[in-house]
Design a protein around this motif. Sequence first.
Motif, PDB file in Angstrom:
ATOM      1  N   PRO A 169      69.066  32.135  32.614  1.00  0.00           N
ATOM      2  CA  PRO A 169      69.082  31.225  31.460  1.00  0.00           C
ATOM      3  C   PRO A 169      69.237  31.956  30.125  1.00  0.00           C
ATOM      4  O   PRO A 169      68.659  33.018  29.903  1.00  0.00           O
ATOM      5  CB  PRO A 169      67.715  30.530  31.555  1.00  0.00           C
ATOM      6  CG  PRO A 169      67.349  30.599  32.993  1.00  0.00           C
ATOM      7  CD  PRO A 169      67.877  31.916  33.466  1.00  0.00           C
ATOM      8  N   THR A 170      70.018  31.364  29.237  1.00  0.00           N
ATOM      9  CA  THR A 170      70.216  31.891  27.886  1.00  0.00           C
ATOM     10  C   THR A 170      69.354  31.099  26.909  1.00  0.00           C
ATOM     11  O   THR A 170      68.727  30.099  27.261  1.00  0.00           O
ATOM     12  CB  THR A 170      71.685  31.786  27.472  1.00  0.00           C
ATOM     13  OG1 THR A 170      72.071  30.402  27.498  1.00  0.00           O
ATOM     14  CG2 THR A 170      72.580  32.569  28.418  1.00  0.00           C
ATOM     15  N   SER A 175      72.738  35.249  21.403  1.00  0.00           N
ATOM     16  CA  SER A 175      73.938  35.616  20.650  1.00  0.00           C
ATOM     17  C   SER A 175      73.652  36.608  19.531  1.00  0.00           C
ATOM     18  O   SER A 175      74.572  37.031  18.831  1.00  0.00           O
ATOM     19  CB  SER A 175      74.588  34.362  20.055  1.00  0.00           C
ATOM     20  OG  SER A 175      73.688  33.699  19.179  1.00  0.00           O
ATOM     21  N   LEU A 176      72.401  37.006  19.341  1.00  0.00           N
ATOM     22  CA  LEU A 176      72.051  37.950  18.289  1.00  0.00           C
ATOM     23  C   LEU A 176      72.600  39.338  18.600  1.00  0.00           C
ATOM     24  O   LEU A 176      72.826  39.688  19.762  1.00  0.00           O
ATOM     25  CB  LEU A 176      70.535  38.049  18.146  1.00  0.00           C
ATOM     26  CG  LEU A 176      69.786  36.846  17.589  1.00  0.00           C
ATOM     27  CD1 LEU A 176      68.274  37.070  17.696  1.00  0.00           C
ATOM     28  CD2 LEU A 176      70.177  36.597  16.134  1.00  0.00           C
ATOM     29  N   ASP A 185      64.850  34.258  26.276  1.00  0.00           N
ATOM     30  CA  ASP A 185      66.185  34.833  26.438  1.00  0.00           C
ATOM     31  C   ASP A 185      66.251  35.642  27.732  1.00  0.00           C
ATOM     32  O   ASP A 185      66.332  36.871  27.729  1.00  0.00           O
ATOM     33  CB  ASP A 185      66.503  35.708  25.223  1.00  0.00           C
ATOM     34  CG  ASP A 185      67.894  36.321  25.276  1.00  0.00           C
ATOM     35  OD1 ASP A 185      68.696  35.886  26.126  1.00  0.00           O
ATOM     36  OD2 ASP A 185      68.162  37.239  24.479  1.00  0.00           O
ATOM     37  N   MET A 186      66.220  34.938  28.855  1.00  0.00           N
ATOM     38  CA  MET A 186      66.234  35.630  30.138  1.00  0.00           C
ATOM     39  C   MET A 186      67.579  36.310  30.412  1.00  0.00           C
ATOM     40  O   MET A 186      67.670  37.200  31.250  1.00  0.00           O
ATOM     41  CB  MET A 186      65.894  34.659  31.267  1.00  0.00           C
ATOM     42  CG  MET A 186      64.458  34.156  31.227  1.00  0.00           C
ATOM     43  SD  MET A 186      63.245  35.497  31.349  1.00  0.00           S
ATOM     44  CE  MET A 186      62.530  35.480  29.709  1.00  0.00           C
ATOM     45  N   ASP A 187      68.591  35.910  29.688  1.00  0.00           N
ATOM     46  CA  ASP A 187      69.883  36.564  29.836  1.00  0.00           C
ATOM     47  C   ASP A 187      69.808  38.030  29.427  1.00  0.00           C
ATOM     48  O   ASP A 187      70.624  38.842  29.874  1.00  0.00           O
ATOM     49  CB  ASP A 187      70.937  35.835  28.997  1.00  0.00           C
ATOM     50  CG  ASP A 187      72.333  36.405  29.197  1.00  0.00           C
ATOM     51  OD1 ASP A 187      72.830  36.342  30.334  1.00  0.00           O
ATOM     52  OD2 ASP A 187      72.906  36.917  28.224  1.00  0.00           O
ATOM     53  N   GLN A 225      64.560  29.232  35.981  1.00  0.00           N
ATOM     54  CA  GLN A 225      64.703  27.954  36.669  1.00  0.00           C
ATOM     55  C   GLN A 225      66.051  27.801  37.356  1.00  0.00           C
ATOM     56  O   GLN A 225      66.124  27.381  38.503  1.00  0.00           O
ATOM     57  CB  GLN A 225      64.480  26.809  35.674  1.00  0.00           C
ATOM     58  CG  GLN A 225      63.012  26.536  35.380  1.00  0.00           C
ATOM     59  CD  GLN A 225      62.313  25.897  36.569  1.00  0.00           C
ATOM     60  OE1 GLN A 225      62.586  24.759  36.937  1.00  0.00           O
ATOM     61  NE2 GLN A 225      61.394  26.633  37.185  1.00  0.00           N
ATOM     62  N   ASP A 226      67.117  28.111  36.647  1.00  0.00           N
ATOM     63  CA  ASP A 226      68.456  27.982  37.198  1.00  0.00           C
ATOM     64  C   ASP A 226      69.129  29.353  37.145  1.00  0.00           C
ATOM     65  O   ASP A 226      68.972  30.089  36.167  1.00  0.00           O
ATOM     66  CB  ASP A 226      69.301  26.992  36.388  1.00  0.00           C
ATOM     67  CG  ASP A 226      68.674  25.609  36.347  1.00  0.00           C
ATOM     68  OD1 ASP A 226      67.950  25.264  37.289  1.00  0.00           O
ATOM     69  OD2 ASP A 226      68.928  24.886  35.362  1.00  0.00           O
ATOM     70  N   GLY A 227      69.892  29.666  38.168  1.00  0.00           N
ATOM     71  CA  GLY A 227      70.565  30.949  38.148  1.00  0.00           C
ATOM     72  C   GLY A 227      71.425  31.186  39.369  1.00  0.00           C
ATOM     73  O   GLY A 227      71.476  30.371  40.298  1.00  0.00           O
TER      74      GLY A 227
END
Length: 818
Positions: free
Chosen positions: A306-307, A312-313, A327-329, A711-713
Amino acid sequence: MMRKLVLLTFLLSFVGLAHGEPRRLWYDKPASNWLEALPVGNSHLGAMVYGGPDTEQIQLNEETFWSGSPHQNSSAEAKAHLDEVRQLIFDGREKEAQGLIEKYFFKGPHGMRFLPMGNLFLKFWNHRNATGYERSLNLDDAVASVHYQVDGVGYRRQVVASLADNVIAVRLEADKGGKLDFAVSYESELVNRQQVAAHCLTATVQGVEQEGIPAGLSAECRIWVETEGGSVSDEAQAITVRGASAATVYVTAATNFVSYRDVSGNPSAKNDATVASLKGRTFQSLLDAHIAKYHSQYQRVSLTLPTSEKSSLPTDRRLAAFAGGSDMDLVALMFQYGRYLMICSSQPGGQPANLQGVWNDKLMAPWDSKYTININTEMNYWISEVGNLTETAQPLFSMLRDLSETGAETAQQMYGCDGWMAHHNTDIWRVTGPIDGPTWGMFPTGGAWLSTHLWQHYLFTGDKAFLRQYYPVLRGAAAFLLDYVQRHPKYGWLMTVPTVSPEHGPAGKGTTITAGSTMDNQIVFDVLSQLQQAMKVLGIKDAPLSKRLSETLAALPPMQVGRYGQLQEWLEDADDPKDEHRHISHLYGLYPSNQISPYAHPELFAAAANTLTQRGDMATGWSLGWKVNFWARMLDGNHALKILSNMLHLLPDDSRVSQYPEGRTYPNLFDAHPPFQIDGNFGCAAGVAEMLLQSHDGAVHLLPALPDTWQDGEVKGLCARGGFVVDEQWQTGRLIQAAITSRIGGVLRLRSYVPLTGKGLKPARGTCRNPLLVVAKIKTPVVAEEKASGDTPEVRKVYEYDVQTKAGETILVKPQLQ
């Protein structure tokens, strides 16, 4: 019908993500120090790119440029005092034993150091007032880039350490013709001489002696320029380009290193060969070849998590904002960054990744950037197999063959033992004698631990030809241990002595020196039992050896649970529950080994949980990397993520440690011990993989330690033991689909938290019939009669299935409809 629509929407969302923004590190300002610069590498060459608009600095390394020359460091005096040392330890007089060890075992030298190759500088005139600045490292293509504008002209810079060609290429472009003006120069803190001819700068750099070992290496760094338009002029120690539209600066380097015992190479001839291979090539052709070679490794695995709005920083600000965020990305970025660094620092035919990979800017590198083999080198290579980068481990296997030669001398000279061994450090000269001092260096099982990587490679690949090729190395590691272990007069067990539990001693003893540390017992168990299994696989008949292996294994100490409910680190119950030491060596049996299982050894599993809780959730960077893997093996994804979050704390640079006491990651995402050690990056990547897939405990376990926030991935391409490649998708924290491809055929046993359905799946019965999915058969542990009751980890119910696979076949499984 609704369920199918939700699933379709979910899968389509991943298609969009997969073809979206490239995975990259990016910044809106140049690097002000080395820990902000961006790494590129091709194993042989490494470079750190600063990205300054007016002055570009690219710090260079060549993997074979080390201090010293061929030598060994075994003590000729140790063997005469070995029996006395052992008796002192058995008598409980470990401090006295340490004194003898220090005097007679540690004669030095204490290992050589990895040297920097110097710096390439590109000076651009009148570029200080750049606007629209951005620099980045694209992990998808392994290209570092810089973009900016000056006076209405756009400038672009690309830096590639080509995996296909032995060169670093710097591409410079202006979007208006004739606007590219710059000068090329080279600097090194080491003694060097430079000459410029035919638009090529050649620097000859002298190596250095260390601890009385004379310099045996010299290096040649060659830098040449090709332009499109404009003029090129040669100066005494620089090359100047004026009025070009584009240019490419090429860099290669070499030393006279041939092997750990041969320094008769010709660096100029090596560089001549590289230059000749590039003649007539364009930068675009070089870039295309590099990307194709890189993609063949990197693109095997993808991970989507998940993002958030912070994704985007710029990367340094993104890291600073991570703590407690969503920010799990960034975790996915760290995972792929670890794989990227492995590809860049360890390729077949090269040297293994050292303590800093292939990147070092210091004349005196921290810990010499040696191979520290009481955890750090091993951690470097945990990602290789599961991360689908098996060829990157070849340099490690090559080093093991070298160590089996040099280590045979040490085994015989110092300990009177057959086989081979190494202590806690080695270097490019493959020294195997003890280094630094007894507290750290009296670790006789460093080589034995490294040898377990050979068996793990076999478990992941089923490659019998490989196993046969390296069987002598496995046998030699076991032969040393069979001779080295001694029967303890009090306990009656066979154990290593003298030894340490790396860098840590029992409470109140005042020394690390001991007999039969738990980690050593676990390593000995692995090495001997793995040799037994290798003999069976290869059909090797050696009745005396088989008998000795079985008898020694039966006489090893069992693991013990102490009075605090902890797994004991030593024979005696001497753990301090308030001690948060960075080394948790006695949990080697939990990870990377498989001697502690929630299903087969629940009492040890609970003890391991207590030990982890007592040691705390903060540590040095590399230790956090190990702890991520520990908690993943505890099947606790939330705790593993907590450790990852502790690692993802910004440390701007080493001068600000007091201001950022919890900083464990630098702005360029290098791991901070501090100082920089790359093992934390590799350990973090392995830990993420371990959260998503496990295969050490008798089955391929799908999503074993998924955190609640993931949760989703989707993950694709992870490798499991047994020769399986696994893709998994999940939604709202539950598996929705997995595809398992069998490379070599055989029985696949699947383990899942949800019941599964799929073609050929049958409920599992008994022990898995695939010998590559083994469960360690350990001795019954000893549990203290009176021990504190710790929290017993909750182990979720699992469902297990077997399916017979064929080579090349893909098994698709989904949850059963409820």
